[in-house]
Every structure is written in structure tokens, then in C-alpha cells.
Design a protein around this motif. Structure first.
Motif, PDB file in Angstrom:
ATOM      1  N   GLU A 183       0.828  -1.205   0.000  1.00 53.88           N
ATOM      2  CA  GLU A 183       0.000   0.000   0.000  1.00 53.88           C
ATOM      3  C   GLU A 183       0.863   1.256   0.000  1.00 53.88           C
ATOM      4  OE1 GLU A 183      -3.148   0.257  -0.414  1.00 53.88           O
ATOM      5  OE2 GLU A 183      -3.558  -1.888  -0.434  1.00 53.88           O
ATOM      6  N   ARG A 184       1.948   1.245   0.733  1.00 57.62           N
ATOM      7  CA  ARG A 184       2.824   2.425   0.744  1.00 57.62           C
ATOM      8  C   ARG A 184       3.490   2.603  -0.614  1.00 57.62           C
ATOM      9  NH1 ARG A 184       7.959   4.604   3.418  1.00 57.62           N
ATOM     10  NH2 ARG A 184       7.221   6.595   4.287  1.00 57.62           N
ATOM     11  N   GLY A 185       3.882   1.492  -1.249  1.00 51.65           N
ATOM     12  CA  GLY A 185       4.445   1.590  -2.593  1.00 51.65           C
ATOM     13  C   GLY A 185       3.436   2.128  -3.591  1.00 51.65           C
ATOM     14  N   ALA A 186       2.178   1.699  -3.472  1.00 52.41           N
ATOM     15  CA  ALA A 186       1.139   2.201  -4.371  1.00 52.41           C
ATOM     16  C   ALA A 186       0.926   3.700  -4.184  1.00 52.41           C
ATOM     17  CB  ALA A 186      -0.165   1.444  -4.122  1.00 52.41           C
ATOM     18  N   ALA A 187       1.007   4.181  -2.941  1.00 55.10           N
ATOM     19  CA  ALA A 187       0.851   5.615  -2.693  1.00 55.10           C
ATOM     20  C   ALA A 187       1.994   6.401  -3.331  1.00 55.10           C
ATOM     21  CB  ALA A 187       0.788   5.875  -1.190  1.00 55.10           C
ATOM     22  N   PHE A 188       3.216   5.899  -3.216  1.00 50.02           N
ATOM     23  CA  PHE A 188       4.338   6.593  -3.844  1.00 50.02           C
ATOM     24  C   PHE A 188       4.222   6.563  -5.368  1.00 50.02           C
ATOM     25  CE2 PHE A 188       6.787   5.898   0.217  1.00 50.02           C
ATOM     26  CZ  PHE A 188       6.950   7.249   0.490  1.00 50.02           C
ATOM     27  N   LEU A 189       3.691   5.474  -5.902  1.00 47.34           N
ATOM     28  CA  LEU A 189       3.483   5.412  -7.343  1.00 47.34           C
ATOM     29  C   LEU A 189       2.482   6.475  -7.783  1.00 47.34           C
ATOM     30  CD1 LEU A 189       4.032   4.018 -10.026  1.00 47.34           C
ATOM     31  CD2 LEU A 189       2.223   2.363  -9.465  1.00 47.34           C
ATOM     32  N   SER A 190       1.400   6.659  -7.033  1.00 52.87           N
ATOM     33  CA  SER A 190       0.412   7.689  -7.359  1.00 52.87           C
ATOM     34  C   SER A 190       0.990   9.093  -7.202  1.00 52.87           C
ATOM     35  CB  SER A 190      -0.821   7.541  -6.469  1.00 52.87           C
ATOM     36  OG  SER A 190      -1.450   6.289  -6.681  1.00 52.87           O
ATOM     37  N   MET A 191       2.016   9.252  -6.364  1.00 54.97           N
ATOM     38  CA  MET A 191       2.686  10.544  -6.202  1.00 54.97           C
ATOM     39  C   MET A 191       3.669  10.821  -7.330  1.00 54.97           C
ATOM     40  SD  MET A 191       3.376  10.470  -2.053  1.00 54.97           S
ATOM     41  CE  MET A 191       4.677  11.700  -2.152  1.00 54.97           C
ATOM     42  N   GLY A 192       3.856   9.855  -8.243  1.00 52.89           N
ATOM     43  CA  GLY A 192       4.755  10.055  -9.365  1.00 52.89           C
ATOM     44  C   GLY A 192       6.200   9.762  -9.061  1.00 52.89           C
ATOM     45  N   VAL A 193       6.456   8.855  -8.109  1.00 56.29           N
ATOM     46  CA  VAL A 193       7.833   8.495  -7.749  1.00 56.29           C
ATOM     47  C   VAL A 193       7.981   6.983  -7.939  1.00 56.29           C
ATOM     48  CG1 VAL A 193       9.662   8.877  -6.052  1.00 56.29           C
ATOM     49  CG2 VAL A 193       7.611  10.278  -5.973  1.00 56.29           C
ATOM     50  N   LEU A 196      10.879   4.937  -5.910  1.00 54.42           N
ATOM     51  CA  LEU A 196      10.576   4.704  -4.500  1.00 54.42           C
ATOM     52  C   LEU A 196       9.458   3.682  -4.355  1.00 54.42           C
ATOM     53  CD1 LEU A 196      11.202   5.422  -1.604  1.00 54.42           C
ATOM     54  CD2 LEU A 196       9.692   7.404  -1.806  1.00 54.42           C
ATOM     55  N   ALA A 197       8.503   3.724  -5.272  1.00 53.51           N
ATOM     56  CA  ALA A 197       7.426   2.734  -5.249  1.00 53.51           C
ATOM     57  C   ALA A 197       7.986   1.329  -5.492  1.00 53.51           C
ATOM     58  CB  ALA A 197       6.380   3.074  -6.304  1.00 53.51           C
ATOM     59  N   GLU A 198       8.913   1.208  -6.440  1.00 52.31           N
ATOM     60  CA  GLU A 198       9.480  -0.103  -6.760  1.00 52.31           C
ATOM     61  C   GLU A 198      10.243  -0.688  -5.571  1.00 52.31           C
ATOM     62  OE1 GLU A 198      10.343  -3.492  -8.901  1.00 52.31           O
ATOM     63  OE2 GLU A 198       8.942  -1.860  -9.348  1.00 52.31           O
ATOM     64  N   LEU A 199      10.934   0.148  -4.828  1.00 51.17           N
ATOM     65  CA  LEU A 199      11.637  -0.345  -3.640  1.00 51.17           C
ATOM     66  C   LEU A 199      10.656  -0.962  -2.638  1.00 51.17           C
ATOM     67  CD1 LEU A 199      14.167   2.586  -3.081  1.00 51.17           C
ATOM     68  CD2 LEU A 199      14.638   0.339  -4.068  1.00 51.17           C
ATOM     69  N   HIS A 200       9.501  -0.346  -2.471  1.00 48.09           N
ATOM     70  CA  HIS A 200       8.490  -0.879  -1.559  1.00 48.09           C
ATOM     71  C   HIS A 200       7.839  -2.137  -2.127  1.00 48.09           C
ATOM     72  CE1 HIS A 200       8.993   3.008   0.371  1.00 48.09           C
ATOM     73  NE2 HIS A 200       8.252   2.576   1.382  1.00 48.09           N
ATOM     74  N   LEU A 221       2.402  -7.491  -8.629  1.00 53.74           N
ATOM     75  CA  LEU A 221       2.781  -7.547 -10.040  1.00 53.74           C
ATOM     76  C   LEU A 221       1.951  -6.580 -10.870  1.00 53.74           C
ATOM     77  CD1 LEU A 221       3.271 -11.406 -10.499  1.00 53.74           C
ATOM     78  CD2 LEU A 221       5.028  -9.642 -10.195  1.00 53.74           C
ATOM     79  N   ALA A 222       0.669  -6.448 -10.539  1.00 53.93           N
ATOM     80  CA  ALA A 222      -0.185  -5.503 -11.263  1.00 53.93           C
ATOM     81  C   ALA A 222       0.293  -4.067 -11.035  1.00 53.93           C
ATOM     82  CB  ALA A 222      -1.632  -5.659 -10.813  1.00 53.93           C
ATOM     83  N   LEU A 223       0.679  -3.755  -9.801  1.00 51.16           N
ATOM     84  CA  LEU A 223       1.198  -2.418  -9.531  1.00 51.16           C
ATOM     85  C   LEU A 223       2.519  -2.183 -10.257  1.00 51.16           C
ATOM     86  CD1 LEU A 223       0.446  -2.032  -5.709  1.00 51.16           C
ATOM     87  CD2 LEU A 223      -0.511  -0.656  -7.570  1.00 51.16           C
ATOM     88  N   ARG A 224       3.333  -3.215 -10.350  1.00 47.39           N
ATOM     89  CA  ARG A 224       4.613  -3.058 -11.024  1.00 47.39           C
ATOM     90  C   ARG A 224       4.405  -2.762 -12.510  1.00 47.39           C
ATOM     91  NH1 ARG A 224       7.333  -7.123  -8.858  1.00 47.39           N
ATOM     92  NH2 ARG A 224       8.512  -5.804  -7.435  1.00 47.39           N
TER      93      ARG A 224
END
Length: 311
Positions: A183-193, A196-200, A221-224
Motif C-alpha cells: 500500500e505504501r508503494g502504491a501511494a508513492f506510485l500515485s505521487m509520481g515516484v 521509491l514505489a518499486e523499492l516498496h 505484479l499488477a502495480l509493477r
């Protein structure tokens, strides 16, 4: 016959003498007061005080559980704003319960040092440790539920920076929580980073595999895949300017908070870009306020204050 009678008497006496000849066997229980009778009974006053505390904690747990159920019900009905407020109230109740709990080092002995024998303290601890430990474990679970619900509501309301802090609080308590990493990685992905999302997401995938959780692995995998085409780090201001000064100020606040989170994560370039965009949004706020009908510097300041309150 006389000697026989003598032997009979001697034999009777000899039998008694045979029993008493030699040293007496040691008694199975010492006759002195060195017998270990076990620890003394616990101090009744201490037990009474602890019982009252347990009753208060139990009542608090019952109220907090009801708050959690209410907040979850609001979430499932689509009332994210009210659900967020409910989880915030739950978090305050959990904090009050944590203050009521005695520190772990003091659970075994409520009396001042040296006021009671160590054996009595141990006896009291045996009676008290189990219920207090169960209360403590329940409080930990309630805090996780509060932070989890709060984070989901914040994501739903596009408060991504706040959501990353909520999920971080879960990870600080248990860094093996794969769902919180996701969930934290998904939030960073929505922030355009995306980096950082991939690390999570890497952390989430590894822990999900360790837990044999194929559904969570599929979500990761879907988020990736979505990370291959992430949203922009800084949104365009054109559409926001048209929405008016309140929308511009809300965007400025959001970008500034996201920049603070990225700065703490040591993504300094992304944080700097967020801060620069927040300044642009603030400038757009003033320009939009001056262009508003009847707007001037004073009116613009008034709009800014109201917008800041909403943000």
C-alpha cells in the motif's frame, strides 16, 4: 526352664533394643523451620489495584472495538470522510489505552522497590502477566487497524503523503507486513515516484512469497506493470488555475506535504521538484484571487485563509 524364661524376657527386651540400636534414621522432613513453603501470598492491596486497572482497560477495549467497527462500516458504505474521522477517534482511544497500560518493566511489581519480598512479587506476576499481556496484544492490533483504516481513507481522498505516514507507522511496528509495504508503494506510485514505489513493491513481493500469499503477489505484479507508465511527479497547473484560488491553494499544500515526505525518504531531487511546484501553485493562488470578481489583495488573503483551513 529358668534360662528359657530369661531368654524370653531378654528376647522381648532384646527386640526393643534391636530397634533402637545405632543412629536413628534422618526424618523425611527436617524438624527445623528450613522447609520451603513457597512464596508468600500476593499483597491483596496490589491485586485489588491491578484488578481495577484491568476493569478500566477492558471497558476501554470494548469502546475502542466498537469505534473500529463503526469506522469500518462507514468505509464499506463509501463514506470515506466519516470513516477517516472514525479511525482518527479510534487512534486517540488507543493512545489513551496505551497510557493506562503499565510499562513492561513494572508489570511484575506495582509496589515501590523493596516494599515487598521478591517471592511475593513473583507470585503476583504469575496472576497478572497473562491478562495484561492479552490486553497489550489487543491494543497493538487496534492500533494497526486504526492506522490501516486511516491510510486507506487517506488514499481514497487523495491524501497520499499522509497515507504513506500511516502505512509507515504500521511498518515501524512490524516490518514484515507485506500488505503495508504494498500500500505504501502504491501511494508513492500515485505521487509520481516510481523508483521509491518499486523499492516498496520489492519488499512486499518478497514477504508475500514468504507468507505463501499468491493473491498479494498478483497485486504487487499488477502495480509493477502500472509503474511502467506512472503519473507525472508534478501535475499541470492550467486546469487548477481555472478552478479558482481555493483549488490552487489546496494543490500547493498537497505538493508541499508530499515534498516533505520525499525529503524524509532522501529523494531530494523529487522533493525539490515538489516544493518548486508548490511555490508555483501559491503564485497561481494569488493571481487567481486577484482576477476573481471584486478581488484584491485583501480579498485574496481572505480566500487563502479559508482555503488553507479546508486543506
Amino acid at each position: 526352664r529358668g534360662r528359657g524364661r530369661g531368654r524370653s524376657k531378654t528376647g522381648g527386651g532384646g527386640g526393643n533394643a534391636a530397634v533402637s540400636d545405632g543412629p536413628l534414621p534422618a526424618p523425611s522432613v527436617p524438624l527445623t523451620s528450613t522447609v520451603n513453603a513457597g512464596p508468600p501470598p500476593p499483597d491483596p492491596s496490589v491485586l485489588e489495584a491491578r484488578a481495577q486497572k484491568l476493569l478500566q482497560l477492558t471497558a476501554g477495549l470494548k469502546a475502542a472495538t466498537a469505534q473500529r467497527d463503526t469506522a469500518y462500516g462507514l468505509w464499506t458504505s463509501g463514506s470515506e470522510g466519516e470513516s477517516k474521522d472514525g479511525y482518527a477517534r479510534l487512534l486517540r482511544s488507543v493512545a489513551e489505552l496505551e497510557l493506562m497500560l503499565p510499562p513492561p518493566a513494572e508489570e511484575d511489581d506495582d509496589a515501590p522497590a523493596g516494599a515487598r519480598p521478591a517471592a511475593a512479587a513473583a507470585s503476583t506476576a504469575q496472576l497478572e502477566d497473562e491478562p495484561l499481556q492479552k490486553v497489550r496484544e489487543t491494543v497493538v492490533l487496534l492500533r494497526r487497524d486504526a492506522m490501516w483504516g486511516l491510510g486507506r481513507c487517506q488514499v481514497k481522498r487523495d491524501q497520499l503523503a499522509e497515507a504513506t505516514d500511516s502505512f509507515k507507522a504500521i511498518l515501524l511496528a512490524d516490518d514484515g507486513d507485506a500488505a503495508a509495504w504494498k500500500e505504501r508503494g502504491a501511494a508513492f506510485l500515485s505521487m509520481g515516484v516510481p523508483l521509491l514505489a518499486e523499492l516498496h513493491l520489492n519488499q512486499a513481493e518478497g514477504r508475500a512469497k514468504q507468507e505463501s500469499n499468491p493473491e498479494l503477489v498478483e497485486e504487487v505484479l499488477a502495480l509493477r506493470e502500472a509503474a511502467s507508465d506512472p503519473p507525472p511527479l508534478v501535475p499541470a497547473l492550467e486546469g487548477v488555475r481555472a478552478a479558482g484560488p481555493r483549488a490552487c491553494l489546496a494543490l500547493a499544500v498537497r505538493l508541499a506535504v508530499e515534498g516533505q515526505v520525499l525529503f524524509r525518504e532522501q529523494f531530494f531531487k523529487s522533493a525539490a521538484d515538489k516544493f518548486a511546484a508548490a511555490v508555483d501553485a501559491l503564485n497561481a493562488t494569488h493571481e487567481s484571487a486577484r482576477r476573481a470578481p471584486g478581488g484584491d489583495e485583501t480579498a485574496g488573503d481572505g480566500v487563502d485563509k479559508r482555503a488553507a483551513g479546508d486543506a
